[in-house]
Write an enzyme that holds these catalytic residues in place. Structure first.
Site, mmCIF file in Angstrom:
data_model
loop_
_atom_site.group_PDB
_atom_site.id
_atom_site.type_symbol
_atom_site.label_atom_id
_atom_site.label_comp_id
_atom_site.label_asym_id
_atom_site.label_seq_id
_atom_site.Cartn_x
_atom_site.Cartn_y
_atom_site.Cartn_z
ATOM 1 N N THR A 130 0.827 -1.212 0.000
ATOM 2 C CA THR A 130 0.000 0.000 0.000
ATOM 3 C C THR A 130 0.859 1.260 0.000
ATOM 4 O O THR A 130 1.997 1.245 0.494
ATOM 5 C CB THR A 130 -0.888 -0.015 1.268
ATOM 6 N N ASP A 131 0.281 2.354 -0.488
ATOM 7 C CA ASP A 131 0.983 3.647 -0.419
ATOM 8 C C ASP A 131 1.044 4.178 1.009
ATOM 9 O O ASP A 131 1.794 5.112 1.291
ATOM 10 C CB ASP A 131 0.307 4.678 -1.351
ATOM 11 N N GLU A 132 0.247 3.577 1.911
ATOM 12 C CA GLU A 132 0.178 4.108 3.277
ATOM 13 C C GLU A 132 1.495 3.941 4.032
ATOM 14 O O GLU A 132 1.716 4.588 5.054
ATOM 15 C CB GLU A 132 -0.998 3.473 4.038
ATOM 16 N N TYR A 156 -1.858 -0.579 10.897
ATOM 17 C CA TYR A 156 -1.982 -1.239 9.589
ATOM 18 C C TYR A 156 -0.778 -0.921 8.710
ATOM 19 O O TYR A 156 -0.095 -1.825 8.210
ATOM 20 C CB TYR A 156 -3.277 -0.810 8.892
ATOM 21 N N LYS A 160 2.311 -3.310 7.285
ATOM 22 C CA LYS A 160 2.598 -3.491 5.856
ATOM 23 C C LYS A 160 4.039 -3.047 5.565
ATOM 24 O O LYS A 160 4.751 -3.687 4.782
ATOM 25 C CB LYS A 160 1.611 -2.690 4.989
HETATM 26 P P1 NAD Z 1 -9.412 -7.622 2.018
HETATM 27 O O1 NAD Z 1 -9.445 -7.350 3.481
HETATM 28 O O2 NAD Z 1 -10.619 -7.387 1.194
HETATM 29 O O3 NAD Z 1 -8.971 -9.142 1.757
HETATM 30 C C1 NAD Z 1 -7.959 -9.766 2.491
HETATM 31 C C2 NAD Z 1 -8.076 -11.273 2.263
HETATM 32 O O4 NAD Z 1 -7.009 -11.907 2.998
HETATM 33 C C3 NAD Z 1 -9.397 -11.868 2.765
HETATM 34 O O5 NAD Z 1 -9.927 -12.743 1.793
HETATM 35 C C4 NAD Z 1 -8.989 -12.623 4.025
HETATM 36 O O6 NAD Z 1 -9.816 -13.752 4.273
HETATM 37 C C5 NAD Z 1 -7.566 -13.012 3.698
HETATM 38 N N1 NAD Z 1 -6.760 -13.230 4.910
HETATM 39 C C6 NAD Z 1 -6.683 -12.399 5.985
HETATM 40 N N2 NAD Z 1 -5.869 -12.942 6.916
HETATM 41 C C7 NAD Z 1 -5.419 -14.120 6.413
HETATM 42 C C8 NAD Z 1 -4.545 -15.129 6.908
HETATM 43 N N3 NAD Z 1 -3.976 -15.024 8.127
HETATM 44 N N4 NAD Z 1 -4.277 -16.199 6.125
HETATM 45 C C9 NAD Z 1 -4.855 -16.310 4.893
HETATM 46 N N5 NAD Z 1 -5.714 -15.397 4.391
HETATM 47 C C10 NAD Z 1 -5.982 -14.309 5.146
HETATM 48 O O7 NAD Z 1 -8.175 -6.763 1.488
HETATM 49 P P2 NAD Z 1 -7.964 -6.027 0.091
HETATM 50 O O8 NAD Z 1 -8.501 -4.659 0.199
HETATM 51 O O9 NAD Z 1 -8.380 -6.925 -1.004
HETATM 52 O O10 NAD Z 1 -6.372 -5.906 0.087
HETATM 53 C C11 NAD Z 1 -5.566 -6.952 -0.443
HETATM 54 C C12 NAD Z 1 -4.102 -6.548 -0.341
HETATM 55 O O11 NAD Z 1 -3.895 -5.332 -1.053
HETATM 56 C C13 NAD Z 1 -3.654 -6.280 1.095
HETATM 57 O O12 NAD Z 1 -2.344 -6.790 1.240
HETATM 58 C C14 NAD Z 1 -3.664 -4.765 1.217
HETATM 59 O O13 NAD Z 1 -2.697 -4.325 2.145
HETATM 60 C C15 NAD Z 1 -3.308 -4.360 -0.201
HETATM 61 N N6 NAD Z 1 -3.822 -3.048 -0.639
HETATM 62 C C16 NAD Z 1 -5.154 -2.738 -0.505
HETATM 63 C C17 NAD Z 1 -5.619 -1.511 -0.982
HETATM 64 C C18 NAD Z 1 -7.086 -1.131 -0.902
HETATM 65 O O14 NAD Z 1 -7.463 -0.015 -1.269
HETATM 66 N N7 NAD Z 1 -7.981 -2.015 -0.497
HETATM 67 C C19 NAD Z 1 -4.726 -0.597 -1.562
HETATM 68 C C20 NAD Z 1 -3.373 -0.951 -1.675
HETATM 69 C C21 NAD Z 1 -2.933 -2.184 -1.219
HETATM 70 P P1 TYD Z 2 -10.893 3.728 4.071
HETATM 71 O O1 TYD Z 2 -11.820 3.311 2.977
HETATM 72 O O2 TYD Z 2 -11.000 3.092 5.413
HETATM 73 O O3 TYD Z 2 -9.417 3.582 3.483
HETATM 74 P P2 TYD Z 2 -7.990 4.121 4.105
HETATM 75 O O4 TYD Z 2 -8.189 4.511 5.520
HETATM 76 O O5 TYD Z 2 -7.126 2.905 3.970
HETATM 77 O O6 TYD Z 2 -7.575 5.255 3.230
HETATM 78 O O7 TYD Z 2 -11.065 5.294 4.276
HETATM 79 C C1 TYD Z 2 -10.900 6.209 3.209
HETATM 80 C C2 TYD Z 2 -11.016 7.608 3.781
HETATM 81 O O8 TYD Z 2 -12.367 7.813 4.227
HETATM 82 C C3 TYD Z 2 -10.140 7.845 4.986
HETATM 83 O O9 TYD Z 2 -9.648 9.187 4.952
HETATM 84 C C4 TYD Z 2 -11.075 7.664 6.168
HETATM 85 C C5 TYD Z 2 -12.406 8.124 5.617
HETATM 86 N N1 TYD Z 2 -13.605 7.451 6.151
HETATM 87 C C6 TYD Z 2 -14.689 8.217 6.634
HETATM 88 O O10 TYD Z 2 -14.653 9.458 6.628
HETATM 89 N N2 TYD Z 2 -15.781 7.557 7.097
HETATM 90 C C7 TYD Z 2 -15.867 6.191 7.123
HETATM 91 O O11 TYD Z 2 -16.888 5.640 7.586
HETATM 92 C C8 TYD Z 2 -14.754 5.430 6.626
HETATM 93 C C9 TYD Z 2 -14.779 3.926 6.657
HETATM 94 C C10 TYD Z 2 -13.663 6.110 6.156
#
Ligand code: NAD
Ligand code: TYD
Length: 350
Positions: A130-132, A156, A160
């Protein structure tokens, strides 16, 4: 050479899009989806490809080292695309240790298993991040590049960042063939409705309050999940070992502006009067340690591997909203059980 690829977290939001893309685009690969099926993992996300000849599901926990070693010993994977993680910042604030276990210990276990049994000569370990990890930006700061120092602020992002460092260290120390990508916020179908966009869609439809943290001034860059999956495909196949690639949408939004845009579209789609959805907006207590702004410079990925986003935000956003409106039963299923308890605790049943 083995064509077996292990994708972890394939039942989650982004993982399900990556699994679908690899299963359909590469019939010559055997795709193994390893997922623990936590609250965020749902096999319904993959019901359309569940019976594909080159798709296999394995239920398991990446924190379980013996299980992983046995799985890798049996399959001798050529490649790993690692997405399994605890992914929600708010949950990391209330339960940081679970993030350390899955995101750091789980990643270390996978690296060890790949080192012992994976294809260290010609294979690839791809770590999706993630960019975070870069921390937060001020309004006028330049976007994160691959050279931006790590400065994670939430449990989080710290977990990461720790996993990214482990992956890089395995490359440096053991010459493991790795790539890492750091992506901005994704939007699209099948995202668990605790994240901003699906939560707001869910609440607007049910006329519940829309909890905007603080003043809604925080800024995020949004990328369509299918474009993230396309980037992962390109980097997995063409990225240089040991390198990091930033992935982003060049599409920054203040939270409050994004929520207003969503409200306008939802009023139109639900035949509600203009302003009805926006009247549900409630400013609530800010997230603890809330990062102000994320922005990604994805020039390297475009320059070296030719990737750019395929859709304009308006198009992807509209398509995403349509998907949630058409898939109410999916939402019902994933929001039942443990999620309901969590939702009650977070929002008091609002
Ligand atoms: P998500 O929470 O939707 O999915 C995570 C998956 O991992 C789930 O299916 C869960 O069952 C599985 N999982 C969790 N713990 C586990 C374990 N101990 N063993 C096996 N499986 C396990 O997450 P996402 O949003 O799809 O993110 C996927 C990846 O991409 C993550 O590594 C996250 O850090 C990264 N990422 C997400 C975003 C975003 O915007 N969602 C952006 C950048 C990077
Ligand atoms: P989120 O979707 O949780 O992603 P991330 O925290 O990883 O960026 O949140 C996106 C943005 O929206 C973040 O600045 C937090 C804000 N947010 C709210 O204002 N209300 C909400 O209920 C949630 C879940 C997030």
């Amino acid at each position: 050479m083995s064509r077996k690829i292990l994708i972890t977290g394939g039942a989650g939001f982004i993982g399900s899009h990556v699994v679908r893309l690899f299963v359909t685009q590469y019939p010559e690969y055997e795709i193994y989806n390893l997922d623990k099926l936590t609250y965020a993992g749902n096999l319904e996300n993959l019901s359309d490809i569940a019976h594909a000849a080159n798709y296999h599901f394995v239920k398991g926990d990446i924190v379980d080292r013996d299980f992983l070693d046995a799985l890798f010993d049996t399959h001798r994977f050529h490649g790993v695309i690692h997405l399994a993680a605890e992914s929600h910042v708010d949950r990391s604030i209330t339960n940081p240790l679970e993030f350390v276990m899955t995101n750091m210990v789980g990643t270390a276990n996978l690296l060890n298993a790949f080192r012992k049994y994976g294809d260290m000569q010609h294979g690839r370990f791809y770590h999706v991040s993630t960019d975070e990890v870069y921390g937060e930006l001020g309004m006028t700061d330049p976007a994160f590049t691959e050279e931006t120092p790590y400065h994670p602020n939430s449990p989080y992002s710290a977990s990461k960042a720790g996993s990214d460092h482990l992956v890089r260290a395995y490359h440096h120390t053991y010459n493991m063939p790795v790539v890492i990508s750091n992506c901005s916020n994704n939007y699209g179908s099948h995202q668990f409705p605790e994240k901003l966009i699906p939560l707001m869609i869910h609440n607007i439809r049910n006329r519940k309050p829309l909890p905007v943290y603080g003043k809604g001034e925080n800024v995020r860059d949004w990328l369509w999940v299918n474009d993230h999956a396309r980037a992962i495909d390109v980097i997995y196949h063409k990225g240089t070992s040991g390198e990091t690639y930033n992935i982003g949408g060049n599409n920054e939004w203040k939270n409050i502006d994004l929520v207003h845009k969503l409200c306008e579209i939802m009023d139109r789609k639900l035949n509600r009067s203009a302003g009805e959805s926006a009247s549900l907006i409630h400013f609530v207590a800010d997230r603890s340690g809330h990062d102000f702004r994320y922005a990604i410079n994805a020039d390297k990925l475009q320059r070296e591997l030719g990737w750019t986003p395929s859709v304009q935000f308006d198009q992807g956003f509209e398509q995403t909203i349509d998907w949630y409106l058409a898939n109410e039963s999916w939402l019902e299923h994933v929001t039942s059980g443990s999620y309901r308890d969590y939702y009650q605790a977070m929002y008091g049943g609002r």
